[in-house]
Write an enzyme that holds these catalytic residues in place. Structure first.
Site, PDB file in Angstrom:
ATOM      1  N   ALA A  15       0.889  -1.155   0.000  1.00 30.28           N
ATOM      2  CA  ALA A  15       0.000   0.000   0.000  1.00 30.28           C
ATOM      3  C   ALA A  15       0.930   1.209   0.000  1.00 30.28           C
ATOM      4  O   ALA A  15       1.142   1.869   1.009  1.00 30.28           O
ATOM      5  CB  ALA A  15      -0.914  -0.002   1.221  1.00 30.28           C
ATOM      6  N   ALA A 141      -0.181   8.964   2.158  1.00 31.44           N
ATOM      7  CA  ALA A 141      -0.602   8.172   1.004  1.00 31.44           C
ATOM      8  C   ALA A 141      -0.670   6.698   1.364  1.00 31.44           C
ATOM      9  O   ALA A 141       0.100   6.206   2.177  1.00 31.44           O
ATOM     10  CB  ALA A 141       0.369   8.367  -0.160  1.00 31.44           C
ATOM     11  N   SER A 142      -1.632   6.020   0.771  1.00 36.50           N
ATOM     12  CA  SER A 142      -1.756   4.575   0.850  1.00 36.50           C
ATOM     13  C   SER A 142      -1.777   4.087   2.299  1.00 36.50           C
ATOM     14  O   SER A 142      -2.659   4.441   3.053  1.00 36.50           O
ATOM     15  CB  SER A 142      -0.649   3.922   0.031  1.00 36.50           C
ATOM     16  OG  SER A 142      -1.105   2.741  -0.584  1.00 36.50           O
ATOM     17  N   ALA A 143      -0.799   3.270   2.731  1.00 35.70           N
ATOM     18  CA  ALA A 143      -0.826   2.736   4.091  1.00 35.70           C
ATOM     19  C   ALA A 143      -0.842   3.851   5.134  1.00 35.70           C
ATOM     20  O   ALA A 143      -1.439   3.706   6.208  1.00 35.70           O
ATOM     21  CB  ALA A 143       0.378   1.829   4.320  1.00 35.70           C
TER      22      ALA A 143
END
Length: 301
Positions: A15, A141-143
């Site tokens: 992620a 971002a993401s994770a």
């Protein structure tokens, strides 16, 4: 480290912004080819900085979430530094055990990372005995966004970005490159799928489908947690809303992220600290004292 290890690294569910992984892979490949000399490991930053407020309750603990997120600190050298979910978890426990701390702020500046340990850490953030506020300062971002949505409130700086809701894996086929070098690889294994997804040949359809199923499973956990975290009393957010909106894998700027209900507001880090400090200030403390506590926190962070 070899190109085969890099292929294995890319096959891990991430992620993380894909362009970041591409950059990391390029650096790692050059480093272990002898082009770049590995630098010494940087000293780990203190996991928690807290304004003590004269030993009284009302302090705000700041937990930095900076760089690539991995499950264990030993993986940090892969990406030239970062934050482990273990270190964040330990910082949360320390803040919750500190009687002078009344609130916690996650100071996030991260492109995301491995999916391993993130869902468990998000659950720990939600279960914190003390209120947790997160701020993207300047990237979640993401994770990292996954973790931010687990906080009771989530903000982004005016010039910041959030999003990249998604999970990805990659497969590298090294067969042609090896053939040109006159290298033939023979795999000897036991277990039907033991060498599935290896980098010595094209990816079979069956292996592709399995990798896709792993990616889908993590994406499901990611989007369910985001929906849970972004829901508010009287304003629930569905998994479908997360998947069909909120950037659909893109990173969005502050104003658009607020419009998409990805954050609760747009504030500077200083403004978030002041807001949190006011919310937990002991009775009798005036605005100047509250501000002084926040400023001391900023000095020692």
């Amino acid at each position: 480290m070899t190109t085969h290890f890099l292929a294995e690294l890319l096959a891990t569910p991430w992620a993380l912004q894909p362009e970041r992984m591409a950059a990391y892979a390029a650096v790692l490949a050059r480093r272990y080819a002898g082009v770049i000399v590995a630098a010494a490991e940087p000293a780990a930053a203190a996991p928690v900085a807290a304004a003590r407020a004269g030993g009284r309750a009302g302090a705000v603990a700041v937990v930095p979430v900076v760089g690539t997120i991995t499950q264990r600190a030993s993986m940090m050298s892969l990406c030239d530094g970062g934050t482990s979910t273990q270190a964040i978890s330990r910082a949360l426990r320390e803040a919750n055990a500190d009687e002078t701390v009344s609130a916690i702020v996650l100071d996030i500046d991260s492109p995301g990372g491995s999916v391993y340990g993130v869902a468990e850490l998000a659950a720990e953030i939600r279960a914190s005995a003390k209120p947790v506020t997160a701020i993207a300062n300047s990237l979640a971002a993401s994770a990292a966004y996954w973790l931010g949505t687990a906080a009771s409130e989530f903000y982004v700086t005016p010039g910041g970005e959030v999003g990249s809701i998604g999970v990805w894996m990659a497969h590298e086929d090294w067969s042609k490159a090896l053939e040109e070098q006159g290298v033939a690889v023979t795999l000897i294994s036991a277990g039907k799928f033991k060498t599935e997804g290896n980098p010595y040949g094209p990816l079979p359809d069956e292996a592709r489908q399995f990798m896709q199923s792993r990616t889908d499973d993590y994406f499901g956990a990611f989007t369910r947690d985001v929906a849970k975290g972004r829901s508010r009393p009287g304003a629930p957010v569905s998994v479908e809303q997360v998947r069909q909106g909120m950037g659909q894998g893109r990173v969005l700027g502050a104003a658009q992220a607020k419009a998409e209900n990805m954050v609760d507001g747009v504030m500077t880090f200083d403004e978030v600290i002041s807001r949190v400090a006011r919310s937990v200030a002991p009775k009798g403390r005036n605005a100047q004292q509250q501000r002084a506590a926040a400023l001391r926190l900023l000095e020692i962070q």
